[in-house]
Write a protein that holds these residues in place. Structure first.
Motif, PDB file in Angstrom:
ATOM      1  N   MET A 251      -1.291 -11.183 -37.067  1.00 23.53           N
ATOM      2  CA  MET A 251      -1.881 -12.209 -37.042  1.00 23.53           C
ATOM      3  C   MET A 251      -3.398 -12.234 -37.127  1.00 23.53           C
ATOM      4  O   MET A 251      -3.890 -11.406 -36.766  1.00 23.53           O
ATOM      5  CB  MET A 251      -1.362 -13.127 -35.274  1.00 23.53           C
ATOM      6  N   ASP A 252      -3.707 -13.471 -37.387  1.00 21.65           N
ATOM      7  CA  ASP A 252      -5.274 -13.625 -37.508  1.00 21.65           C
ATOM      8  C   ASP A 252      -5.842 -13.703 -35.988  1.00 21.65           C
ATOM      9  O   ASP A 252      -5.076 -14.069 -35.133  1.00 21.65           O
ATOM     10  CB  ASP A 252      -5.707 -14.752 -38.248  1.00 21.65           C
ATOM     11  N   ALA A 253      -6.744 -12.967 -35.903  1.00 25.32           N
ATOM     12  CA  ALA A 253      -7.402 -12.936 -34.558  1.00 25.32           C
ATOM     13  C   ALA A 253      -8.035 -14.243 -34.132  1.00 25.32           C
ATOM     14  O   ALA A 253      -9.236 -14.395 -33.488  1.00 25.32           O
ATOM     15  CB  ALA A 253      -8.572 -12.067 -34.478  1.00 25.32           C
ATOM     16  N   VAL A 254      -7.357 -15.457 -34.284  1.00 27.07           N
ATOM     17  CA  VAL A 254      -7.788 -16.655 -33.701  1.00 27.07           C
ATOM     18  C   VAL A 254      -6.574 -17.549 -33.044  1.00 27.07           C
ATOM     19  O   VAL A 254      -5.373 -17.327 -33.587  1.00 27.07           O
ATOM     20  CB  VAL A 254      -8.179 -17.437 -34.900  1.00 27.07           C
ATOM     21  N   ALA A 255      -6.979 -18.397 -32.286  1.00 29.92           N
ATOM     22  CA  ALA A 255      -5.994 -18.965 -31.438  1.00 29.92           C
ATOM     23  C   ALA A 255      -5.192 -19.802 -32.228  1.00 29.92           C
ATOM     24  O   ALA A 255      -5.617 -20.693 -33.360  1.00 29.92           O
ATOM     25  CB  ALA A 255      -6.850 -19.834 -30.395  1.00 29.92           C
ATOM     26  N   GLY A 256      -3.893 -20.008 -32.024  1.00 28.39           N
ATOM     27  CA  GLY A 256      -2.895 -20.774 -32.985  1.00 28.39           C
ATOM     28  C   GLY A 256      -2.537 -20.059 -34.343  1.00 28.39           C
ATOM     29  O   GLY A 256      -1.743 -20.775 -34.900  1.00 28.39           O
ATOM     30  N   ALA A 257      -2.856 -18.938 -34.677  1.00 29.53           N
ATOM     31  CA  ALA A 257      -2.590 -18.279 -35.795  1.00 29.53           C
ATOM     32  C   ALA A 257      -0.993 -18.007 -35.774  1.00 29.53           C
ATOM     33  O   ALA A 257      -0.455 -17.791 -34.692  1.00 29.53           O
ATOM     34  CB  ALA A 257      -3.269 -17.138 -35.869  1.00 29.53           C
ATOM     35  N   GLU A 258      -0.380 -17.946 -36.559  1.00 26.39           N
ATOM     36  CA  GLU A 258       1.255 -17.717 -36.714  1.00 26.39           C
ATOM     37  C   GLU A 258       1.509 -16.214 -37.061  1.00 26.39           C
ATOM     38  O   GLU A 258       0.872 -15.758 -38.042  1.00 26.39           O
ATOM     39  CB  GLU A 258       1.912 -18.718 -37.794  1.00 26.39           C
ATOM     40  N   PRO A 259       1.873 -15.651 -36.295  1.00 26.68           N
ATOM     41  CA  PRO A 259       2.278 -14.199 -36.512  1.00 26.68           C
ATOM     42  C   PRO A 259       3.277 -14.035 -37.660  1.00 26.68           C
ATOM     43  O   PRO A 259       4.194 -14.755 -37.771  1.00 26.68           O
ATOM     44  CB  PRO A 259       2.836 -13.623 -35.248  1.00 26.68           C
ATOM     45  N   LYS A 260       3.119 -13.000 -38.385  1.00 32.16           N
ATOM     46  CA  LYS A 260       4.218 -12.692 -39.283  1.00 32.16           C
ATOM     47  C   LYS A 260       4.825 -11.253 -39.352  1.00 32.16           C
ATOM     48  O   LYS A 260       4.053 -10.419 -38.913  1.00 32.16           O
ATOM     49  CB  LYS A 260       3.628 -12.761 -40.655  1.00 32.16           C
ATOM     50  N   ALA A 261       6.012 -11.085 -39.431  1.00 34.83           N
ATOM     51  CA  ALA A 261       6.528  -9.681 -39.111  1.00 34.83           C
ATOM     52  C   ALA A 261       6.382  -8.630 -40.209  1.00 34.83           C
ATOM     53  O   ALA A 261       6.085  -9.179 -41.386  1.00 34.83           O
ATOM     54  CB  ALA A 261       8.255  -9.821 -39.285  1.00 34.83           C
ATOM     55  N   LEU A 262       5.804  -7.674 -39.781  1.00 36.28           N
ATOM     56  CA  LEU A 262       5.666  -6.447 -40.698  1.00 36.28           C
ATOM     57  C   LEU A 262       6.938  -5.516 -40.820  1.00 36.28           C
ATOM     58  O   LEU A 262       7.104  -4.707 -41.887  1.00 36.28           O
ATOM     59  CB  LEU A 262       4.348  -5.495 -40.283  1.00 36.28           C
ATOM     60  N   THR A 263       7.597  -5.434 -39.838  1.00 33.60           N
ATOM     61  CA  THR A 263       8.872  -4.766 -40.032  1.00 33.60           C
ATOM     62  C   THR A 263      10.238  -5.448 -39.627  1.00 33.60           C
ATOM     63  O   THR A 263      10.023  -6.418 -38.861  1.00 33.60           O
ATOM     64  CB  THR A 263       8.852  -3.260 -39.050  1.00 33.60           C
ATOM     65  N   THR A 264      11.151  -5.334 -40.094  1.00 31.29           N
ATOM     66  CA  THR A 264      12.505  -5.783 -39.866  1.00 31.29           C
ATOM     67  C   THR A 264      13.667  -4.826 -39.594  1.00 31.29           C
ATOM     68  O   THR A 264      14.789  -5.104 -39.525  1.00 31.29           O
ATOM     69  CB  THR A 264      12.962  -6.670 -40.951  1.00 31.29           C
ATOM     70  N   PHE A 265      13.129  -3.402 -39.483  1.00 29.85           N
ATOM     71  CA  PHE A 265      14.438  -2.814 -38.999  1.00 29.85           C
ATOM     72  C   PHE A 265      15.116  -2.943 -37.842  1.00 29.85           C
ATOM     73  O   PHE A 265      14.640  -3.225 -36.904  1.00 29.85           O
ATOM     74  CB  PHE A 265      13.687  -1.203 -38.738  1.00 29.85           C
ATOM     75  N   GLU A 266      16.274  -2.889 -37.845  1.00 32.46           N
ATOM     76  CA  GLU A 266      17.061  -3.373 -36.648  1.00 32.46           C
ATOM     77  C   GLU A 266      17.356  -1.999 -35.563  1.00 32.46           C
ATOM     78  O   GLU A 266      18.232  -1.193 -35.678  1.00 32.46           O
ATOM     79  CB  GLU A 266      18.560  -3.715 -36.983  1.00 32.46           C
ATOM     80  N   GLY A 267      16.124  -2.153 -34.803  1.00 29.82           N
ATOM     81  CA  GLY A 267      16.044  -0.964 -33.950  1.00 29.82           C
ATOM     82  C   GLY A 267      14.712  -1.025 -33.342  1.00 29.82           C
ATOM     83  O   GLY A 267      13.986  -1.883 -33.614  1.00 29.82           O
ATOM     84  N   PRO A 268      14.268  -0.141 -32.387  1.00 31.01           N
ATOM     85  CA  PRO A 268      12.976  -0.240 -31.919  1.00 31.01           C
ATOM     86  C   PRO A 268      11.766   0.383 -32.872  1.00 31.01           C
ATOM     87  O   PRO A 268      11.704   1.551 -32.938  1.00 31.01           O
ATOM     88  CB  PRO A 268      13.097   0.678 -30.589  1.00 31.01           C
ATOM     89  N   ASP A 269      11.112  -0.510 -33.373  1.00 33.77           N
ATOM     90  CA  ASP A 269       9.715  -0.095 -33.926  1.00 33.77           C
ATOM     91  C   ASP A 269       8.637  -0.063 -32.843  1.00 33.77           C
ATOM     92  O   ASP A 269       8.312  -1.095 -32.276  1.00 33.77           O
ATOM     93  CB  ASP A 269       9.580  -0.937 -34.858  1.00 33.77           C
ATOM     94  N   ASN A 270       8.254   1.175 -32.591  1.00 31.41           N
ATOM     95  CA  ASN A 270       7.227   1.284 -31.672  1.00 31.41           C
ATOM     96  C   ASN A 270       7.427   0.657 -30.384  1.00 31.41           C
ATOM     97  O   ASN A 270       6.852  -0.119 -29.566  1.00 31.41           O
ATOM     98  CB  ASN A 270       5.809   0.700 -32.062  1.00 31.41           C
ATOM     99  N   GLU A 271       8.597   0.937 -29.976  1.00 30.37           N
ATOM    100  CA  GLU A 271       9.211   0.365 -28.401  1.00 30.37           C
ATOM    101  C   GLU A 271       7.887   0.813 -27.301  1.00 30.37           C
ATOM    102  O   GLU A 271       7.535   1.757 -27.155  1.00 30.37           O
ATOM    103  CB  GLU A 271      10.494   1.174 -27.950  1.00 30.37           C
ATOM    104  N   PRO A 272       7.486  -0.410 -26.567  1.00 27.76           N
ATOM    105  CA  PRO A 272       6.529  -0.013 -25.509  1.00 27.76           C
ATOM    106  C   PRO A 272       6.863   1.053 -24.715  1.00 27.76           C
ATOM    107  O   PRO A 272       5.693   1.455 -24.246  1.00 27.76           O
ATOM    108  CB  PRO A 272       6.437  -1.416 -24.750  1.00 27.76           C
ATOM    109  N   ASP A 273       7.890   1.147 -24.280  1.00 27.80           N
ATOM    110  CA  ASP A 273       8.174   2.454 -23.367  1.00 27.80           C
ATOM    111  C   ASP A 273       7.983   3.659 -23.868  1.00 27.80           C
ATOM    112  O   ASP A 273       7.819   4.521 -23.017  1.00 27.80           O
ATOM    113  CB  ASP A 273       9.849   2.324 -22.949  1.00 27.80           C
TER     114      ASP A 273
END
Length: 675
Positions: A251-273
């Motif tokens: 997303m752009d670094a401004v309030a209200g910006a719309e995030p867009k997906a970079l990955t769509t793999f059906e599994g954990p991409d960079n799981e926070p854990d």
């Protein structure tokens, strides 16, 4: 020739005598040393590569807690400076782009004990508090121009519902639960809690919320090198609680910006854990991250290193043939290579691969455990430990390490470390299993030794070449400590870890028993004096072991479960249960099969000490209470110890000490037969 070498021979004799005298003055490690080690972590190299900020944590026995402070080390090894000295923790050091200031998190001067952002000038002066957020700040990152901080902040009071404030002045509000995943260890009941991104402007001291959708949360944020965009991870399905499908968003670094997906793999991409950061390439065109396995594989899958172009295009897995977990990607300064931590057999090492993929080479190898990696300029540092030395801070010089911190040197100089041997042996079906044997120091005990089999948690984890003070204390007490990495462990590839999928207590029981068979055959372990024990999955597997084999004279089992049906809806693993075992009303036989230590408790004759933390939501204490009650009904010697206010991992040093004392007392009583 004889005359010329005589002085050399005399010098050698003196050196040997001196070394023997030094060894003689060292004392065995004892219970008093349990909290002597200082934990070194969170290294951050300054932008110019000249300094390294890091944390040092130690037990505060007077306050029955821990204190973490910030330290600074010169990369050339010339200086080491302690930056903070408050009784409150300081964590998460982050360099300002100018390399003269550090932002960090601390709950100092805060009655709510919530972490706030503080700013410290490393050239001198007191730290300044920047934020006053009721729910606290969880993560932070500097903008490339040094004018803003990107923060992760939780929604406040998320579990409290209903009534005016005056209604609940004296009585806590009722907790209303309406989520599929509604609890988390160390947090408690989740309610409607979400974590969002905020910008903090240093000039105006203004806090601006960037993301606010109440359905989602945004974690592990990272700025683009030009400061115009922010990458983060999020689960943005219809019901994020029902999936582990994490994806990268931009997303752009401004309030209200719309995030867009970079990955769509059906599994954990960079799981926070995984605690692994997103890593932008120096030119801002790509992001390196971790790609997990399919949703069905849950934590059994190997995590691979992947790169995704930020302006469109499919991700590329650049370690497709590396059958080992990758973690913590860090780009080289020219963007041509990526270094990362790779989990291998009983070790964690630093590896390197071209940013476009190709052969993986080891930069820091050897029998050690690397736990963190950081770069500033052309300089690299790690925190790392070995089986005979606790973790310290090191600079990477070519393919070797140069010590930068000496937090534990004085203590090590005073104690006699028990020798650790890496072992390999065959399981019942011929599978080769690896582990460790820790022998009592010289002069303590006599072979064959009474032996204790220690089992790790996870199950997808491993015993590693890292210093374990509890092993050392047990060895100094006269026990041979055996630590096996059975199937289900990581470090040996995905086939090895998935071998116990929905089949707990079968192959892994055979594997850990193989360690005992090896030690008895080698003349190290006394077959008539054997103990076993573990925590978390180590407790679960301990219960399987004593329900399968009667040779153990004493067992300790902490934070485990044996009636697996009792875990459904009462702990934090509902997703994992349904994916691996199925829904209990559909696949009942699977659940019953895995519950055999409880349903066949009459096979257990081993006196067993059960334990648990009162607040544990990972593996709640009540689950081992069932095993305690079963053995009590059967008149098998047993006790149950509950530690008040403790989660899955204990925070109070006094409880950690008490637990280890009870382990040893139980083993002494039943393995050695002493009162």
């Amino acid at each position: 020739m004889m005359k010329r070498t005589a002085p050399l021979a005399a010098a050698l004799l003196l050196a040997v005598a001196s070394l023997s005298a030094q060894t003689a003055t060292k004392r065995p490690i004892s219970m008093a040393d349990l909290h002597a080690i200082r934990d070194v972590g969170s290294p951050q190299v300054s932008p110019d590569g000249k300094w390294v900020a890091y944390t040092v944590s130690r037990a505060d026995l007077k306050e029955d807690g821990h204190d973490t402070d910030l330290w600074l080390a010169a990369w050339d090894g010339s200086r080491s400076v302690r930056l903070t000295n408050s009784p409150d923790d300081e964590s998460t050091p982050r360099w300002n782009p100018d390399g003269h200031r550090l932002a960090f998190l601390s709950s100092r001067q805060n009655e709510d004990h919530a972490d706030q952002v503080w700013l410290l000038d490393t050239d001198g002066g007191e730290a300044e508090r920047l934020t006053s957020v009721k729910s606290g700040v969880e993560d932070l990152a500097w903008s490339p121009d040094g004018k803003q901080l990107l923060l992760v902040i939780s929604d406040p009071d998320s579990v409290e519902e209903g009534g005016s404030d005056s209604t609940w002045k004296k009585t806590p509000r009722p907790i209303v639960i309406d989520r599929y995943t509604f609890m988390s260890d160390y947090t408690g009941f989740l309610g409607k809690l979400r974590k969002h991104l905020y910008l903090f402007d240093l000039a105006s001291r203004k806090l601006t919320q960037l993301t606010s959708d109440p359905r989602y949360q945004e974690l592990t944020p990272a700025w683009s090198p030009d400061g115009k965009r922010i990458a983060f991870v999020s689960k943005r399905s219809a019901d994020p609680d029902r999936t582990n499908d994490w994806n990268l968003y931009l997303m752009d670094a401004v309030a209200g910006a719309e995030p867009k997906a970079l990955t769509t793999f059906e599994g954990p991409d960079n799981e926070p854990d995984t605690d692994s950061p997103l890593a932008w390439s120096p030119d801002g065109k790509r992001i390196a991250y971790l790609q997990g396995g399919t949703l069905k594989q849950i934590y059994y899958a190997v995590t691979k290193l992947a790169v995704v172009p930020v302006d469109g295009g499919a991700p590329t897995v650049i370690t497709p043939d590396l059958d080992r977990d990758a973690n913590t990607p860090v780009w080289s300064s020219d963007g041509s290579h990526i270094r990362f931590i790779v989990t291998d057999d009983r070790t964690r090492q630093v590896a390197e691969v071209a940013a476009t993929g190709g052969p993986v080479s080891r930069v820091v190898a050897g029998r050690r455990t690397v736990t963190a990696l950081s770069r500033g300029g052309e300089h690299w540092v790690v925190t790392s430990g070995t089986a005979d030395r606790p973790e310290e801070l090191f600079a990477i010089d070519g393919d070797s390490l140069r010590t930068l911190s000496h937090q534990n040197d004085a203590w090590l100089d005073s104690v006699q470390v028990a020798p650790t041997q890496e072992i390999s042996f065959k399981s019942k079906d011929g599978t080769e299993i690896h582990g460790f044997a820790i022998r009592p120091p010289d002069g303590i005990g006599q072979k064959p030794y009474p032996a204790i089999l220690r089992i790790h948690g996870g199950p997808v984890s491993q015993h590693e070449a890292n210093f374990d003070i509890s092993w050392q204390i047990m060895a100094a007490h006269g026990y041979l400590v055996l630590a096996a990495n059975p199937r289900g462990s990581n470090g040996r590839g995905e086939k090895f870890s998935t071998a116990i999928y929905a089949d707990w207590g079968n192959k892994d029981v055979q594997d850990v028993l193989g360690a005992v068979d090896w030690a008895v055959k080698a003349g190290l372990a006394d077959s008539s004096r054997l103990g076993v024990g573990g925590w978390s999955y180590g407790s679960i597997l301990t219960n399987y072991v004593i329900a399968s084999d009667k040779r153990f004279k004493g067992a300790t089992s902490g934070a485990g479960i044996s009636n697996i049906l009792a875990g459904y809806g009462t702990d934090m693993y509902v997703q994992e249960y349904e994916l691996e075992l199925g829904k209990p009303w559909v696949t009942t036989q699977t659940w019953l099969k895995l519950s055999y230590p409880f349903l066949h408790a009459d096979r257990i004759t081993t006196p067993t000490l059960f334990m648990g933390g009162e607040k544990d939501m990972n593996v709640p204490a009540r689950n081992n209470m069932q095993m305690y009650e079963a053995l009590k009904s059967l008149d098998v010697p047993t006790e149950f110890v509950v530690y008040p206010g403790q989660w899955h991992g204990f925070g109070k040093p006094s409880y950690v000490t008490d637990r280890l004392k009870r382990y040893l007392a139980w083993y002494d009583r039943f393995v050695l037969g002493s009162q």
